[in-house]
Scaffold this motif. Structure first.
Motif, mmCIF file in Angstrom:
data_model
loop_
_atom_site.group_PDB
_atom_site.id
_atom_site.type_symbol
_atom_site.label_atom_id
_atom_site.label_comp_id
_atom_site.label_asym_id
_atom_site.label_seq_id
_atom_site.Cartn_x
_atom_site.Cartn_y
_atom_site.Cartn_z
ATOM 1 N N GLY A 1 24.331 -11.923 6.623
ATOM 2 C CA GLY A 1 24.105 -12.784 7.521
ATOM 3 C C GLY A 1 23.597 -14.217 7.262
ATOM 4 O O GLY A 1 23.797 -14.637 6.139
ATOM 5 N N GLU A 2 22.964 -14.925 8.271
ATOM 6 C CA GLU A 2 22.412 -16.334 7.865
ATOM 7 C C GLU A 2 21.333 -16.207 7.109
ATOM 8 O O GLU A 2 20.269 -15.470 7.235
ATOM 9 C CB GLU A 2 21.922 -16.912 9.275
ATOM 10 C CG GLU A 2 21.251 -18.148 9.306
ATOM 11 C CD GLU A 2 21.904 -19.210 8.337
ATOM 12 O OE1 GLU A 2 23.309 -19.417 8.706
ATOM 13 O OE2 GLU A 2 21.453 -19.673 7.544
ATOM 14 N N CYS A 3 21.435 -16.553 5.926
ATOM 15 C CA CYS A 3 20.277 -16.780 4.866
ATOM 16 C C CYS A 3 20.091 -17.659 4.157
ATOM 17 O O CYS A 3 20.926 -18.806 3.939
ATOM 18 C CB CYS A 3 20.676 -15.434 3.944
ATOM 19 S SG CYS A 3 20.399 -13.810 4.073
ATOM 20 N N LEU A 4 18.761 -18.262 3.838
ATOM 21 C CA LEU A 4 18.476 -19.044 2.889
ATOM 22 C C LEU A 4 18.097 -18.318 1.539
ATOM 23 O O LEU A 4 17.153 -17.510 1.642
ATOM 24 C CB LEU A 4 17.353 -19.953 3.329
ATOM 25 C CG LEU A 4 16.636 -20.867 2.327
ATOM 26 C CD1 LEU A 4 17.669 -22.071 2.022
ATOM 27 C CD2 LEU A 4 15.150 -21.593 2.749
ATOM 28 N N VAL A 5 18.697 -18.613 0.363
ATOM 29 C CA VAL A 5 18.336 -17.881 -0.685
ATOM 30 C C VAL A 5 17.299 -18.730 -1.584
ATOM 31 O O VAL A 5 17.816 -19.941 -1.914
ATOM 32 C CB VAL A 5 19.628 -17.577 -1.455
ATOM 33 C CG1 VAL A 5 19.232 -16.901 -3.032
ATOM 34 C CG2 VAL A 5 20.524 -16.655 -0.837
ATOM 35 N N THR A 6 16.243 -18.380 -1.998
ATOM 36 C CA THR A 6 15.339 -19.358 -2.830
ATOM 37 C C THR A 6 14.408 -18.192 -3.728
ATOM 38 O O THR A 6 14.391 -17.111 -3.519
ATOM 39 C CB THR A 6 14.445 -20.285 -1.974
ATOM 40 O OG1 THR A 6 13.923 -21.129 -2.799
ATOM 41 C CG2 THR A 6 13.635 -19.569 -0.984
ATOM 42 N N PRO B 1 18.088 -6.971 2.161
ATOM 43 C CA PRO B 1 17.929 -7.908 3.322
ATOM 44 C C PRO B 1 18.527 -7.567 4.432
ATOM 45 O O PRO B 1 18.213 -7.901 5.578
ATOM 46 C CB PRO B 1 18.677 -9.396 2.716
ATOM 47 C CG PRO B 1 18.448 -9.178 1.271
ATOM 48 C CD PRO B 1 18.584 -7.476 0.927
ATOM 49 N N ARG B 2 19.704 -6.768 4.404
ATOM 50 C CA ARG B 2 20.373 -6.309 5.428
ATOM 51 C C ARG B 2 19.605 -5.305 6.508
ATOM 52 O O ARG B 2 19.350 -5.622 7.728
ATOM 53 C CB ARG B 2 21.446 -5.502 5.233
ATOM 54 C CG ARG B 2 22.380 -4.782 6.344
ATOM 55 C CD ARG B 2 23.268 -3.618 5.983
ATOM 56 N NE ARG B 2 24.465 -4.408 5.270
ATOM 57 C CZ ARG B 2 25.741 -4.403 5.897
ATOM 58 N NH1 ARG B 2 25.805 -3.964 7.178
ATOM 59 N NH2 ARG B 2 26.864 -4.846 5.068
ATOM 60 N N ALA B 3 18.797 -4.715 5.635
ATOM 61 C CA ALA B 3 17.716 -3.932 6.576
ATOM 62 C C ALA B 3 16.713 -4.514 7.249
ATOM 63 O O ALA B 3 16.380 -4.173 8.495
ATOM 64 C CB ALA B 3 17.123 -2.720 5.957
ATOM 65 N N ILE B 4 16.395 -5.600 6.696
ATOM 66 C CA ILE B 4 15.303 -6.347 6.975
ATOM 67 C C ILE B 4 15.817 -7.378 8.339
ATOM 68 O O ILE B 4 15.452 -7.346 9.386
ATOM 69 C CB ILE B 4 14.543 -7.432 6.024
ATOM 70 C CG1 ILE B 4 14.093 -7.028 4.817
ATOM 71 C CG2 ILE B 4 13.842 -8.556 6.712
ATOM 72 C CD1 ILE B 4 12.708 -5.768 5.012
ATOM 73 N N ASP C 1 16.967 -16.017 13.706
ATOM 74 C CA ASP C 1 18.018 -16.983 13.815
ATOM 75 C C ASP C 1 18.550 -17.128 12.128
ATOM 76 O O ASP C 1 19.478 -17.452 11.828
ATOM 77 C CB ASP C 1 17.885 -18.203 14.155
ATOM 78 C CG ASP C 1 17.531 -18.330 15.647
ATOM 79 O OD1 ASP C 1 18.146 -17.649 16.437
ATOM 80 O OD2 ASP C 1 16.502 -18.985 15.979
ATOM 81 N N GLY C 2 17.684 -16.449 11.390
ATOM 82 C CA GLY C 2 18.076 -16.985 9.780
ATOM 83 C C GLY C 2 17.153 -15.900 9.146
ATOM 84 O O GLY C 2 15.979 -15.726 9.497
ATOM 85 N N LEU C 3 17.389 -15.539 7.646
ATOM 86 C CA LEU C 3 16.478 -14.801 7.000
ATOM 87 C C LEU C 3 16.265 -15.588 5.631
ATOM 88 O O LEU C 3 17.487 -16.089 5.016
ATOM 89 C CB LEU C 3 16.986 -13.442 6.703
ATOM 90 C CG LEU C 3 16.201 -12.516 6.053
ATOM 91 C CD1 LEU C 3 14.876 -11.913 6.672
ATOM 92 C CD2 LEU C 3 17.135 -11.343 5.752
#
Lengths: 308, 308
Positions: free
Chosen positions: A276-281, A250-253, A262-264
């Motif tokens: 960073g700002e993440c939604l995990v699902t 995710p960091r590289a993305i 604003d979020g990943l």
């Protein structure tokens, strides 16, 4: 109004979920045309067609490309005549290329043809090519400089990727439909679909005006990582990241989209590498219900990220 | 070496009989290209393809045109996209048009492409278009001047024919394969197949050099009447003869070919109207055995007409 940037299968599947989650007319899917090429005299648009077929629920659910229940009788006969068959075109799919080629030759822009096809296939949302101008993804590899489909289909992504360029991008403009929605007062968010960042999203960002607009937008933009447990569900994203000396994380993305999002949204399998700002699902879209659930979660995430 | 001049279904069927009756390489089928047209961006050659498919035994035996076991999935999908479907192109048949269009665009002459297709389909005789230059049959009718396929397929031959012209014929040359065989010392006879004299044979005779060569030849030439009992087996020959104020009889056919033929093969049903030098036989070609029998009778008739 939501804008979704999409490329091939993963992007089309999330776009399908968004199309089901949003009221008619409230989604604009902006599609990569860097994979487009002329083959057998036909103008073929793989990513726009995957989006058209997926949103109209005509896509083959297993293969990811082409139409369900498709036949390949033309290709078989073409082989008998000594023609090129490495790029498999189904019989029904051929109609799309034949009719598009005819209309392009008659002077219609690609975006008008795409909009008409979408309407005829019963799609209630806008599908717009990133540009009506020709842009071609060129893959610079260990085996030389290759047109995209030679790399992707003919050579099965085997050559090591060194870099990518987008021929024609400097002289291109965003398509009229994209220009209109970029300026729209009704725009409420942008979603970068779980498409290959290098092969599917970067060509869109290479169209002059799109990257600066994304950097300056006043609505939330999120990306959905195409990785699950450090691997791509389909396609060469992880392989290319390794070849470009990037970790498939995710960091590289997030760094790839730095300043644009604003979020990943990342998969549960990548929780340990959240950045960073993440939604995990759960980001795997096995069926239509999965697509719609992930789309609704992405839309809710956009709402949470909207400045108060 | 025998030359057969052929157009559509009837011509292709006799050519098939001749191909079976003659040793490999001893037949040259000269095919009408006046019906050729560009449709959906594809270069379509109906008569050459009917000959290719019939001689390779891939033709649909009932329909007369197209391939046996053919599917029409592309056409169905084209209709869904709003494309033109009045000219039905089968899925396997499309491969012929796609590959020919590609090779023509790459600069190959039609006769070289046709020869290659014939070889790939296992045909042991030469199939040569009448010319590599574009010649287009134009039908002057009660409803105006029509391109051939508009008259023939779109309007089902309904308009009354007043005359026919062959656009481009004056500037055309016989194809190289035809030129070679016209000059060949091995030529032993010419057969005008039971094709429509006005729509299928006249375009061949309109190519500069062919009519004078036929008039001056020193080998027998025969025609097979396309009429059986004053009617055409298939197609509008009798209807057109009525519109041109001609009786649908062997006499009218013989007069049409006056100075070009030494004898006419007519059907038993037309015995009462036999005219001039005639061979009366069963000319209906219901199956492959019929084709070969009629071909052998035509070849024997040529031998009988050969000057001592």
């Amino acid at each position: 109004m939501i804008i979704a940037l999409a490329g091939g299968v993963g992007g089309a599947r999330l776009a399908h979920g968004l199309a089901r989650a949003l009221p008619p007319g409230e989604l604009t899917v902006v599609v990569n045309t860097g994979d487009d090429f002329v083959h057998l005299g036909l103008h073929i648009c793989p990513d726009p067609d995957t989006v058209l077929y997926t949103l109209s629920e005509l896509a083959d659910p297993e293969r990811g490309w082409g139409l369900k229940g498709e036949t390949f009788n033309c290709m078989e006969a073409l082989g008998r005549l000594g023609g090129e068959t490495w790029f498999a075109l189904g019989d029904r799919d051929l109609a799309t290329h034949i009719e598009r080629t005819r209309r392009l030759a008659a002077g219609e822009p690609l975006s008008a043809i795409t909009a008409d096809f979408a309407a005829r296939l019963g799609i209630a949302h806008a599908i717009v090519p990133m540009s009506d101008d020709p842009i071609r993804t060129i893959v610079h590899t260990s085996e030389g400089i290759l047109p995209f489909q030679d790399y992707f289909v003919r050579l099965h992504c085997a050559p090591e990727v060194k870099s990518l360029t987008f021929e024609g991008a400097e002289a291109a403009s965003p398509s009229p439909g994209l220009c209109a929605v970029m300026k729209s007062q009704d725009l409420s968010g942008v979603i970068i679909c779980p498409s290959n960042p290098f092969l599917s999203i970067d060509p869109i960002l290479a169209v002059p005006g799109i990257r600066p607009w994304l950097q300056g937008r006043n609505v939330p933009c999120i990306a959905i990582s195409p990785l699950i447990g450090g691997k791509a569900v389909k396609g060469p994203a992880a392989k290319i990241m390794a070849e470009l000396k990037l970790d498939a994380t995710p960091r590289a993305i997030a760094q790839h989209y730095q300043g644009l999002i604003d979020g990943l949204v990342i998969d549960e399998a990548d929780t340990a590498n959240a950045f960073g700002e993440c939604l995990v699902t759960n980001t795997l879209m096995s069926d239509v219900a999965d697509r719609e659930r992930l789309a609704r979660e992405a839309l809710a995430y956009i709402e949470r990220l909207r400045p108060a």
